[in-house]
Design an enzyme around this catalytic site. Structure first.
Site, short mmCIF file in Angstrom:
data_model
loop_
_atom_site.label_atom_id
_atom_site.label_comp_id
_atom_site.label_asym_id
_atom_site.label_seq_id
_atom_site.Cartn_x
_atom_site.Cartn_y
_atom_site.Cartn_z
N GLY A 27 1.30 -1.69 -0.49
CA GLY A 27 0.55 -2.91 -0.78
C GLY A 27 0.58 -3.87 0.39
N SER A 28 0.62 -5.14 0.08
CA SER A 28 0.47 -6.16 1.13
C SER A 28 1.67 -6.29 2.05
CB SER A 28 0.15 -7.51 0.49
OG SER A 28 -1.14 -7.49 -0.08
N THR A 29 2.80 -5.65 1.74
CA THR A 29 3.89 -5.67 2.72
C THR A 29 3.47 -4.96 4.01
OG1 THR A 29 4.87 -3.63 1.83
CG2 THR A 29 5.69 -5.73 0.94
N PHE A 30 2.48 -4.07 3.89
CA PHE A 30 2.00 -3.36 5.08
C PHE A 30 1.22 -4.29 6.00
CE2 PHE A 30 -0.59 -0.29 7.48
CZ PHE A 30 0.40 0.62 7.85
N LYS A 31 0.85 -5.47 5.51
CA LYS A 31 0.15 -6.43 6.37
C LYS A 31 1.02 -6.90 7.53
CE LYS A 31 -2.88 -7.95 2.63
NZ LYS A 31 -3.11 -8.93 1.55
#
Length: 493
Positions: free
Chosen positions: A217-221
């Site tokens: 999810g957005s931790t990959f941002k």
């Protein structure tokens, strides 16, 4: 007749030759593999005749044996393995079983625990000549009991995992997977009891911290932001606040979480986009920096790499060839990107460590029964195959990410990870896993900002106890907060 005798003799010669080759193959070439094979119960039974070393956590004065051998009156089995507070450390220690062999550190550190390592050769020879019983060596871990307990208590009954690392050294401070199990039940000498315990713990024995892959999810941002910063984008660069972003080659748009705007329709900076986890900005960045740069940055952090850890692990993955729609979806941690909690803790630790990847290590040292150090495991940088050094990002990019991640906690989606008096940096994640399925939620981060002592990754699949309404900020961030607090408020007990 003479011809027939010759033929029989020739066949017998060939058979004896094949037998000779096979015996040498088994006893010489494969001897080590067969001796250490987890299914070789004869070797394990022989090991029960001598005292196995302990697995220990905590500092010297507060050392806690989390696995030790206890004398028995059970015939040939002179010692039985016991696990005080077993469920707390089960996915670190593993189990030692007559029926099912060994797992985790009980397997990978077996040579030390049995006193059969190369370092123990001289001592073993002296013991043999003196007629003394062989004793295994103690394996001292980097695990901080307070941080490990905080991970267990914060997760509670929810399925999930927590990994906490010391950024500057790679030391594993906590490694906890939930649900857990009691390894002591598998150490029983009653086969029926062991089989029943095995069948009852099938789900609990899954090591979600090291060998389960989840969409980040957005931790990959964090990775996408790193790729953008490395390509020349600045934290204060401004982007349009769109409700959706439609990549090239498709008519299907990527919306923001909840389908709304990120900044009320006003342009927003890259920093603010990370703070509020703006999908449209980061999906666009996936194509702006290019699929190749995005994949390269992910691989610089360790995705698609195989490397050695003290326990079995699986590599995190990102496809190496991405079209425009796939690059946009991958940039926000969806599509086919899959990671372990260990990998995400390493990414947070690398950012905290000014861009240098440290090799995670759970063993600090090995000591013999008198307390003499047999071997010390020093901090090491980790250079992945195909790379020249351990630097994943420049110091300037790391500094920018540190400030941006601090903003996530102080002014964005990660407020529930805040610790009073401590500058916490982090990133939330809420990964969609399919139509009608609950999300997988995350928090990754580190603290304190100016002197990082801990980097943490928390994953709770299937929405935890909240279900479809779960978010990383609401579910995973409070868990991380408790783990960070335990790490920075006093350390080991």
């Amino acid at each position: 007749m003479t011809r027939q005798v010759r033929r029989v003799a020739g066949v017998m010669f060939v058979l004896f030759g094949a037998l000779f080759v096979n015996l040498n193959y088994l006893q010489v070439l494969r001897a080590s593999d067969l001796a250490t094979d987890n299914r070789n119960t004869r070797t394990i039974v022989a090991e029960y005749a001598s005292q196995r070393g302990s697995i220990v956590v905590g500092r010297r004065r507060g050392a806690i044996e989390v696995a030790r051998s206890r004398p028995t009156d059970s015939g040939p089995y002179a010692y039985r393995r016991v696990y005080p507070d077993g469920p707390l450390y089960a996915h670190v220690t593993g189990f030692y079983s007559l029926v099912y062999g060994r797992a985790e550190l009980e397997q990978t550190a077996n040579a030390y625990l049995t006193g059969d390592s190369p370092e123990a050769f001289g001592r073993n020879l002296a013991d043999l000549l003196a007629g003394r019983e062989r004793r295994g060596d103690d394996v001292i871990l980097t695990i901080d009991p307070r941080v490990q307990a905080a991970a267990r208590d914060a997760l509670g009954d929810r399925v999930g995992a927590v990994v906490a690392l010391e950024p500057a050294t790679g030391a594993v401070l906590a490694l906890y997977s939930s649900p857990s199990y009691d390894p002591g039940e598998l150490a029983s000498f009653d086969r029926d009891d062991v089989v029943a315990a095995w069948e009852a713990t099938d789900e609990a024995r899954r090591n979600r911290a090291l060998r389960e892959l989840y969409p980040p999810g957005s931790t990959f941002k964090i990775v996408t932001a790193a790729a953008a910063l490395e390509s020349g984008v600045r934290p204060d660069d401004v982007f349009d606040d769109d409700r959706t972003y439609t990549p090239p080659l498709t008519s299907r748009g990527i919306p923001n979480f909840g389908g709304g705007l990120c900044n009320g329709g006003a342009p927003l900076t890259l920093q603010r986009a990370l703070e509020v986890s703006c999908n449209t900005v980061f999906a666009r960045l996936g194509n702006d920096v290019g699929p190749e740069a995005l994949v390269a940055q992910a691989q610089a952090f360790g995705l698609n790499a195989e490397w050695q850890f003290s326990q079995p692990i699986v590599p995190s993955v990102i496809p190496t060839e991405l079209d425009a729609p796939a690059a946009a979806q991958s940039a926000i941690g969806q599509r086919d990107v899959r990671v372990t909690p260990l990998q995400m803790a390493m990414i947070a630790a690398t950012v905290a460590n000014d861009g240098v990847v440290m090799r995670p290590r759970v063993i600090d040292r090995v000591e013999d029964f008198s307390g003499q150090v047999v071997r010390t495991f020093q901090p090491q940088t980790l250079v992945f195959d195909g790379r020249d050094d351990a630097r994943a990002i420049s110091p300037e990019t790391a500094a920018a990410l540190q400030a941006m991640m601090r903003g996530v906690v102080s002014d964005g989606s990660g407020g529930n990870a805040a610790v009073p008096g401590v500058d916490v940096a982090g990133k939330t994640g809420t990964a969609q896993t399919g139509e009608g399925r609950n999300p997988t939620v995350w928090f990754v981060g580190f603290a304190p900002l100016d002197d990082p002592q801990v980097a943490v990754a928390v994953v709770v699949p299937d929405g935890g106890d909240v279900g479809s309404e779960a978010t990383g900020g609401a579910v995973a961030a409070p868990i991380a907060q408790q783990v960070i607090r335990a790490a920075v408020d006093g350390g080991e007990g």
